[in-house]
Motif scaffolding. Structure first.
Motif, short mmCIF file in Angstrom:
data_model
loop_
_atom_site.label_atom_id
_atom_site.label_comp_id
_atom_site.label_asym_id
_atom_site.label_seq_id
_atom_site.Cartn_x
_atom_site.Cartn_y
_atom_site.Cartn_z
N UNK A 148 34.02 31.61 58.11
CA UNK A 148 34.65 32.24 56.87
C UNK A 148 34.36 33.72 56.53
N UNK A 149 33.09 33.79 56.71
CA UNK A 149 32.69 35.40 56.28
C UNK A 149 33.27 36.26 57.08
N UNK A 150 33.66 35.89 58.53
CA UNK A 150 34.42 36.85 59.31
C UNK A 150 35.97 36.91 59.13
N UNK A 151 36.31 35.66 58.73
CA UNK A 151 37.76 35.64 58.89
C UNK A 151 38.63 35.43 57.66
N UNK A 152 38.04 35.29 56.56
CA UNK A 152 38.72 34.93 55.16
C UNK A 152 38.17 36.14 54.37
N UNK A 153 39.25 36.38 53.62
CA UNK A 153 39.15 37.35 52.51
C UNK A 153 39.49 36.80 51.18
N UNK A 154 38.97 36.61 50.01
CA UNK A 154 39.32 35.97 49.06
C UNK A 154 40.01 36.81 48.16
N UNK A 155 41.11 36.56 47.70
CA UNK A 155 41.51 37.76 46.55
C UNK A 155 41.67 37.07 45.24
N UNK A 156 41.03 35.75 45.12
CA UNK A 156 40.68 35.38 43.61
C UNK A 156 39.61 35.25 43.44
N UNK A 157 38.87 35.36 42.36
CA UNK A 157 37.52 35.34 42.12
C UNK A 157 37.05 33.88 42.24
N UNK A 158 35.84 33.80 42.48
CA UNK A 158 35.26 32.48 43.22
C UNK A 158 35.35 31.40 41.89
N UNK A 159 35.33 31.99 40.59
CA UNK A 159 35.26 30.88 39.61
C UNK A 159 36.85 30.90 38.84
N UNK A 160 37.66 31.57 39.46
CA UNK A 160 38.84 31.50 38.79
C UNK A 160 39.57 30.41 38.40
N UNK A 161 40.12 30.19 37.59
CA UNK A 161 40.67 28.88 36.97
C UNK A 161 42.31 28.78 37.56
N UNK A 162 42.42 27.90 38.52
CA UNK A 162 43.84 27.60 38.97
C UNK A 162 44.87 26.72 37.99
N UNK A 163 46.06 27.07 38.32
CA UNK A 163 46.86 26.00 37.53
C UNK A 163 46.68 24.74 37.54
N UNK A 164 46.29 23.99 38.62
CA UNK A 164 45.96 22.77 38.96
C UNK A 164 44.62 22.44 38.13
N UNK A 165 43.67 23.12 37.99
CA UNK A 165 42.42 23.04 37.13
C UNK A 165 42.86 23.00 35.59
N UNK A 166 43.65 23.97 35.30
CA UNK A 166 44.21 23.86 33.90
C UNK A 166 44.87 22.70 33.52
N UNK A 167 45.96 22.15 34.44
CA UNK A 167 46.54 20.87 34.25
C UNK A 167 45.58 19.50 34.19
N UNK A 168 44.69 19.78 35.00
CA UNK A 168 43.78 18.80 35.09
C UNK A 168 42.91 18.45 33.82
N UNK A 169 42.63 19.42 32.98
CA UNK A 169 42.07 19.41 31.89
C UNK A 169 42.68 18.43 30.71
N UNK A 170 43.95 18.28 31.11
CA UNK A 170 44.79 17.58 30.22
C UNK A 170 45.04 16.18 30.69
N UNK A 171 45.52 16.22 32.13
CA UNK A 171 45.99 14.86 32.51
C UNK A 171 44.58 14.05 32.88
N UNK A 172 43.45 14.73 33.21
CA UNK A 172 42.32 13.89 33.56
C UNK A 172 41.34 13.89 32.38
#
Length: 708
Positions: free
Chosen positions: A251-275
């Motif tokens: 992963x360190x050699x092949x993947x470059x993250x464009x989103x901060x590690x702790x960035x909240x995704x849309x699924x995370x925001x929806x789950x705060x309500x749904x779950x």
């Protein structure tokens, strides 16, 4: 000669979508040998390659039936190519299985799926670098959008033609030296092609491999003990950690993250309500309630499913049956054969087929909820509830599967690690109505409750509550006591459903229902017609079952058992409950045959409304929802419980519990609807309440002894 391609990957990696896109309509569905887990095969478009869909797994360990099926096929059948689908948005987790597959020395292609999600997140994956490290072709795709599939198909064909085996990614020298020693020890005892995989499994003390190669394991025990002492851990954990270190490096050699590690995704925001801990469960109940009301209806407003069901039933009763009767009259067909065709075949089978529109629409809705990821959240939320009642949240997964059919629902209980939880779940899965029970629910709701969809919701809620209460009760018995197993489950990101998956899943379930109606239900309808039309001397007495027929004699002799439930005076209900053991849909066709729903347009709704009350009807409905399931489900239960003695005890528990719940519901409903419940009903209901409460509050007598 074509090549065989095994499609392997994690659950929720898009495996089903990719399989459907690659094979289209060229699919065959059956069961894996010895189990009822679905086996799907298909021909890849514009090739002669056969694609075999493996069950979704996380590893090649022998912990679940799915893992056993996959490893047995890969090692025993040795396909020409392994197509490993990897969720590129969760590449760290998915590569763990990939590393194990590479150890099998089978030509491999990696399909890097969900690249559209990766791009959307702003991430970048160096596919060329990943290809170089893994040593096999890696093709970026989006199965949902259909991108990259031509390149993937070409890679599969080329890899199958070249027959170049996969190359394992080696671990550190200390572990590799032990693997080399293991290979030398087992050489000649296992297939040479897969020797590295067997060697690693032997070092890990894999339950099955170590048993088969017990002597070799003993010979290596000193070396393995030395490794474990050096790392201060067991060998399986040491190898697992080594694999994850390799994955971190990849992963360190092949993947470059464009989103901060702790960035909240849309699924995370929806789950705060749904779950949500407080509102999540009521929202789930509300979703299911709206679903049923929209399909079945509410009050004077028919649901969309009821609308189409009424149309189909009307055509069967007002057009098809009279047409068959007229044809028989024109052809001078005998009264007996006319009765068989009109009442037995068209009337019996038609009464069940008439509910097909409701079932298809419900299946469609459930498939959509499952495909967008909501049902996985429902299982997560139910863990909090199930754990309070002594069960793991994993028990909710078989309940979801069982909503389609009780047989795979029972079989899916195998994924529960705890034997006690697994046995209890297998015994109680069928409390939640399956697709075969929907016609019965719709019949009672339509006849006695003005097509009120809340009746269906009530039935499902009572089914789940029955599972929870049974979890408490059954844990009080020796052999079923103990603590619930921990619940770990991946929550997939929300996404737009794949309409190919949704429509195909809906049609597959509907087709299975129609096939059953054309075989088992047809035969049962003919048998019921025969027993209802002939007396003990095999003399034809008419087709309404009320003139001394064999069925009437049997029904009248046994219906007294159900008088405390409010419907014992109607022997037809007793007979219907018994024929429902062949298939729950039979209950509808049986009543249609016995009440002679004929060409005068007299619907089954009208007949039932005239002979029974809402309280008795609700009692009848709940007894048949909770009592012993169909014979096929009982057979599946036997395979899970192991013995007919245990299966018999489970069926007895289901019937007694159903009787008790039905008696309680009958008395309560009588009070609500202003009816007068029979005295015996009050007695049985009170005794049932006392017995259930006593079993619930009783201390678990075996748990302390076991954990001490």
């Amino acid at each position: 000669m074509g090549i065989t391609v095994a499609l392997a990957g994690n659950p929720n990696s898009g495996k089903t979508t990719l399989f459907n896109k690659l094979t289209g309509a060229k699919q065959h569905v059956g069961n894996w040998p010895g189990v009822t887990i679905e086996k799907k095969t298909g021909t890849i478009h514009r090739t002669d390659a056969e694609l075999v869909d493996m069950p979704g797994i996380y590893s090649l360990s022998p912990y679940t039936p799915e893992e056993n099926i996959t490893r047995n096929f890969l090692v025993g059948e040795s396909p020409d190519v392994i197509l490993n689908i990897v969720d590129a948005s969760n590449i760290e987790r998915n590569l763990y299985l990939t590393l194990q597959l590479l150890d099998l020395n089978i030509p491999t292609v990696v399909a890097l799926n969900m690249m559209d999600t990766v791009d959307k997140n702003g991430d970048r994956i160096d596919v060329k670098a990943l290809t170089d490290i893994l040593g096999c072709k890696v093709v970026p795709i989006s199965a949902l959008k259909g991108t990259g599939l031509k390149e993937l198909t070409k890679a599969i064909v080329d890899t199958g033609s070249s027959k170049v085996p996969s190359k394992p990614i080696r671990m550190n020298d200390r572990i590799e030296s032990l693997i080399d020693a293991s290979e030398k020890e087992i050489r000649g005892k296992v297939p040479e092609k897969n020797i590295r995989w067997f060697a690693i499994k032997l070092v890990e003390n894999d339950e099955i491999i170590s048993t088969e190669l017990k002597d070799s394991r003993n010979e290596l025990s000193d070396d393995i003990n030395g490794l474990e002492a050096e790392y201060e851990d067991d060998a399986a954990s040491i190898i697992t950690d080594a694999r994850y270190r390799i994955i971190e490096d990849i992963v360190s050699k092949c993947v470059r993250k464009g989103v901060k590690e702790n960035a909240e995704t849309l699924s995370d925001r929806v789950d705060k309500v749904i779950t949500h801990r407080i509102f999540g469960l009521p929202m789930f109940i509300a979703v299911i309630g709206v679903l049923f009301m929209g399909i079945i209806g509410y009050g004077d407003y028919p649901g969309i499913g009821t609308y189409f069901t009424d149309m189909l039933n009307g055509w069967i009763e007002e057009s098809l049956q009279p047409a068959v009767a007229d044809w028989c009259a024109d052809m001078d067909v005998s009264d007996e054969l006319t009765s068989l065709l009109v009442s037995g075949v068209v009337g019996g089978v038609g009464a069940v087929i008439g509910f097909l529109p409701q079932m298809l629409i419900l299946f469609l809705a459930l498939c959509i909820l499952e495909d967008i990821g909501y049902m996985a959240r429902a299982a997560f939320m139910m863990d909090r509830v199930f754990r309070f009642f002594g069960l793991s949240g994993k028990s909710f997964i078989p309940l979801l599967v069982g909503m389609g059919c009780g047989v795979p629902g029972i079989m899916s209980s195998r994924t529960i690690e705890s034997e006690r939880d697994r046995r209890i779940t297998a015994m109680t899965v069928t409390f939640v109505p399956c697709g075969a029970k929907l016609p019965v629910i719709a019949m009672i709701a339509g006849a006695l409750f003005h097509n009120n969809g809340l009746i269906a919701l009530f039935v499902y809620v009572v089914g789940i509550v029955s599972v929870l209460v049974s979890g408490i009760i059954l844990k009080k018995f020796k052999g079923l006591s103990g603590r619930p197993a921990p619940f770990v489950m991946e929550l997939p990101p929300y996404h737009i459903p794949s309409w190919i998956n949704v429509i195909k899943g809906t049609l597959d379930r509907g087709l299975a229902f129609v096939k059953k109606a054309g075989t088992l239900i047809l035969l049962a309808s003919i048998l019921i017609w025969f027993l209802a039309s002939y007396n003990g001397a095999f003399q034809y007495v008419g087709d309404n079952g009320t003139t001394g027929s064999m069925l009437e004699s049997f029904g009248r002799a046994t219906c007294i058992i159900f008088q405390p439930l409010g419907w014992g005076d109607n022997w037809q209900f007793t007979v219907g409950s018994i024929t429902g053991l062949m298939a729950k849909e039979n209950l509808v066709s049986t009543l249609a045959t016995l009440f002679s729903v004929d060409d005068e347009g007299e619907a089954i709704y009208t007949v039932l409304a005239a002979i029974t009350t809402p309280a008795a009807g609700l009692s009848f409905l709940m007894f048949n929802m909770l009592c012993a399931p169909c014979f096929a489900a009982i057979g599946a239960m036997h395979r899970e419980l192991g013995t007919w003695k245990a299966t018999g005890a489970a069926v007895l528990y289901q019937c007694v519990f159903a009787y008790a719940v039905a008696s309680i519901i009958y008395v309560i409903a009588s009070l609500i609807y202003g009816e007068t419940a029979v005295v015996s009903g009050w007695i049985i209901a009170i005794l049932s309440i006392v017995a259930i409460v006593a079993l619930i509050v009783r201390k678990e007598p075996y748990t302390k002894e076991e954990t001490a």
